[in-house]
Design a protein around this motif. Sequence first.
Motif, PDB file in Angstrom:
ATOM      1  N   ARG A 224      12.521 -29.941   6.779  1.00  0.00           N
ATOM      2  CA  ARG A 224      11.844 -31.112   7.347  1.00  0.00           C
ATOM      3  C   ARG A 224      10.530 -30.710   8.021  1.00  0.00           C
ATOM      4  NH1 ARG A 224      17.075 -32.026   8.694  1.00  0.00           N
ATOM      5  NH2 ARG A 224      16.772 -31.367  10.862  1.00  0.00           N
ATOM      6  N   GLU A 225      10.560 -29.627   8.781  1.00  0.00           N
ATOM      7  CA  GLU A 225       9.347 -29.196   9.477  1.00  0.00           C
ATOM      8  C   GLU A 225       8.266 -28.768   8.490  1.00  0.00           C
ATOM      9  OE1 GLU A 225      10.770 -26.185  12.055  1.00  0.00           O
ATOM     10  OE2 GLU A 225      11.888 -27.585  13.347  1.00  0.00           O
ATOM     11  N   GLN A 226       8.665 -28.035   7.455  1.00  0.00           N
ATOM     12  CA  GLN A 226       7.682 -27.603   6.461  1.00  0.00           C
ATOM     13  C   GLN A 226       7.106 -28.798   5.711  1.00  0.00           C
ATOM     14  OE1 GLN A 226       7.080 -24.141   7.568  1.00  0.00           O
ATOM     15  NE2 GLN A 226       6.419 -24.311   5.452  1.00  0.00           N
ATOM     16  N   ALA A 227       7.984 -29.724   5.303  1.00  0.00           N
ATOM     17  CA  ALA A 227       7.503 -30.910   4.585  1.00  0.00           C
ATOM     18  C   ALA A 227       6.556 -31.727   5.457  1.00  0.00           C
ATOM     19  CB  ALA A 227       8.687 -31.766   4.137  1.00  0.00           C
ATOM     20  N   THR A 263      11.798 -35.322  -3.542  1.00  0.00           N
ATOM     21  CA  THR A 263      11.920 -34.163  -4.415  1.00  0.00           C
ATOM     22  C   THR A 263      13.385 -33.778  -4.490  1.00  0.00           C
ATOM     23  OG1 THR A 263      11.181 -31.897  -4.836  1.00  0.00           O
ATOM     24  CG2 THR A 263      11.533 -32.494  -2.550  1.00  0.00           C
ATOM     25  N   LEU A 264      13.793 -33.294  -5.644  1.00  0.00           N
ATOM     26  CA  LEU A 264      15.173 -32.891  -5.892  1.00  0.00           C
ATOM     27  C   LEU A 264      15.178 -31.379  -6.080  1.00  0.00           C
ATOM     28  CD1 LEU A 264      17.896 -34.392  -6.249  1.00  0.00           C
ATOM     29  CD2 LEU A 264      17.483 -34.362  -8.718  1.00  0.00           C
ATOM     30  N   MET A 265      15.966 -30.669  -5.246  1.00  0.00           N
ATOM     31  CA  MET A 265      15.985 -29.212  -5.284  1.00  0.00           C
ATOM     32  C   MET A 265      17.427 -28.728  -5.392  1.00  0.00           C
ATOM     33  SD  MET A 265      13.002 -28.237  -2.552  1.00  0.00           S
ATOM     34  CE  MET A 265      12.312 -26.984  -3.622  1.00  0.00           C
ATOM     35  N   SER A 279       7.361 -23.333  -3.049  1.00  0.00           N
ATOM     36  CA  SER A 279       7.716 -24.384  -4.007  1.00  0.00           C
ATOM     37  C   SER A 279       7.811 -25.758  -3.362  1.00  0.00           C
ATOM     38  CB  SER A 279       9.047 -24.041  -4.692  1.00  0.00           C
ATOM     39  OG  SER A 279       8.973 -22.792  -5.333  1.00  0.00           O
ATOM     40  N   LEU A 280       8.297 -25.843  -2.135  1.00  0.00           N
ATOM     41  CA  LEU A 280       8.405 -27.141  -1.474  1.00  0.00           C
ATOM     42  C   LEU A 280       7.029 -27.784  -1.341  1.00  0.00           C
ATOM     43  CD1 LEU A 280       9.965 -29.353   0.019  1.00  0.00           C
ATOM     44  CD2 LEU A 280       9.703 -28.003   2.122  1.00  0.00           C
TER      45      LEU A 280
END
Length: 655
Positions: A224-227, A263-265, A279-280
């Motif tokens: 969440r923080e990175q996004a 996004t689906l990971m 990649s995110l």
Amino acid sequence: MRTGLLAGVIIAVGLLLAPLPGAASVAGVVVQVELDPGQSRLEGRFEADPAQVDPATLRRFRLDPGIAVDAVSLGGHPVEFERSGDGWLELARAPEADAGALVIRYGARLPALDDARPGSGFLAPEGGYLPAGADWYPRRPEQEPHAVRIEVTSLGGHRAVASGSQVAEEREGDRYRTTFEHPAARALAVATGPWDAVEQEVGTVTVRTLFPAHLEAEFGATYREQAAGYIERFSEAIGPYPYDTFTIAASPRPVGLAFPGFTLMGERVIPLPFIPHTSLGHEVLHAWWGTGVYVDASGGNWSEGLTTFMADYQFKRDRGEGREERGQWLRDYAALPSGQDRPHGSFRGGNSGAARIAGYHRGAMLWRMLEDRIGEQALRAGVRELYAEWLFREADWAAVIEAFDRETEEDLRPFFEQWIERTGAPTPELAALRLEPRGNGWQVTGQLRQADDDDPWHLRVPLVLKTVEGRETHWIELESVSRPVSIKTERRPRAIAVDPDWRLFRHLADGESPDILRQGALDPDVRVFPLGDAGAAEVAPWLGRVPEVAVGMGGTRILLGTHAAVAEWLDARGLAPEPAAVEPGLETGTSARAWTVPGTQLVVISGPDAEARRSAAAALRHRSHYSYLLRTAGGDWETGLWSQPGIWQELTNDD
């Protein structure tokens, strides 16, 4: 049993989903689905208002042949329709604008996870996935992007995510219902899973993770923080994030896919330590390029190259690793087998092998070269122009070029057309070098040429001087096979090189291009030499398939066996028997290793047993851009490139 993208046994749909109050007034199209993962069952309802949607587009639909249509009505009255075996649903006639709502009710039993083909839809207790454009709902192929409302009901404790922005959700027992809206959708996707949901606000945007409990506890906050950071970064650089929510959802499949608003990971991908930092960000940026500004793929997919440049490459650049990243792209290109090279404009999709080099690496280098040509400020302005003008519309290469062309007085079309349409790459080189004193400085003269005599590339070549005080870069326009060069400098030059920092997409020279392990994965015709009890299946974790056993030395080969068997085989052919014979002083240890034999098309994977060799092959999935891979005593993997003499040419004054 019938087959199709959503292959499975057709069932009669008993439940007819009731439309939400006011749904038709919110969007011209409303798609409702109920998903029961325990039964792998989908029941759907499609509603379109001919008063809001072009009635001419409401006669013919794509719907997977494996889905049963239960009823079609117009303004509450039954409508005759036909189904074809190849997935078409056609009404007897197009509706009138004032005929009332067109409603199509349909259903199917979807494949379970283990029965689904790669890239296809599935629904199971582990999770569900309805791919974008996979005809899991009545889709109008000729449609323009349009407003759509998606209402998903999930049973069995599953949550769901869909294309667009989440506007509502509710849960009652194991029954979950959520609504998403998209202002101008092309193709819709839905995913479900037994997830925990956690949210974080980023200005006006809600960032969510939908992870299984164990992944949420360990990785949810990081993602969440990175996004959130990526959304702020790209909003500032390009323009406002186009949705109200962004969701990162886990999938039982090892994927990394971008959709409008989510996004689906893969559940096995999420724990990898580099994913949130690499990649995110790539997947988040697709909210601007690909699912924000749509790609008109008739002339090629431009979005992956631009996304790679603005995400993956810029992250490397931030860490001072931009030069090495460019070098890696060119080494991958050098490892591409003859006949596998493709122009950037031919790229439609794909994330491996020759497709990745054509779409991601060539594309990112195009944008890096454009930055050198027009400057960072003009490039940023073009990016913002492209986004502002084409959000939620399909942009082809002509539209992309025009956005950047407006930011400079130079006609950029020849530049773009060359790097989009041509295969191959230039090979610039310097010859006949001479250094002479000139007044208070020095003059370097020579001949700059390229190998392509028949159709020379139009290049802006960086020539770099090493002087007694540092480096100087001089840009030379080369539009013919050869041209004289004269460079004046106040400082005494010691050496000169053509593009030593890899700012030009080109063939690498012999002195700068070590063999890398990637050559084994890039060649679709690679064969295996198994020695002793070794088997070709040991390389499947790397290649994703079991290659054939080799019968001769022609072409790319993978040599498999114990250290002793491999060394004996190589020594008998006059080849370096171990990595330390190529790179003196290299500590190889006794565990598994993989390495290239310089000057050959041979990749070696050796180890004490099949399990050790298989582990090395698996490690190559993310490390094959090196020349060797060694297992250290501590169990880590050590990688590196074979030493090279380099391309610097010394400058001497013999007078």
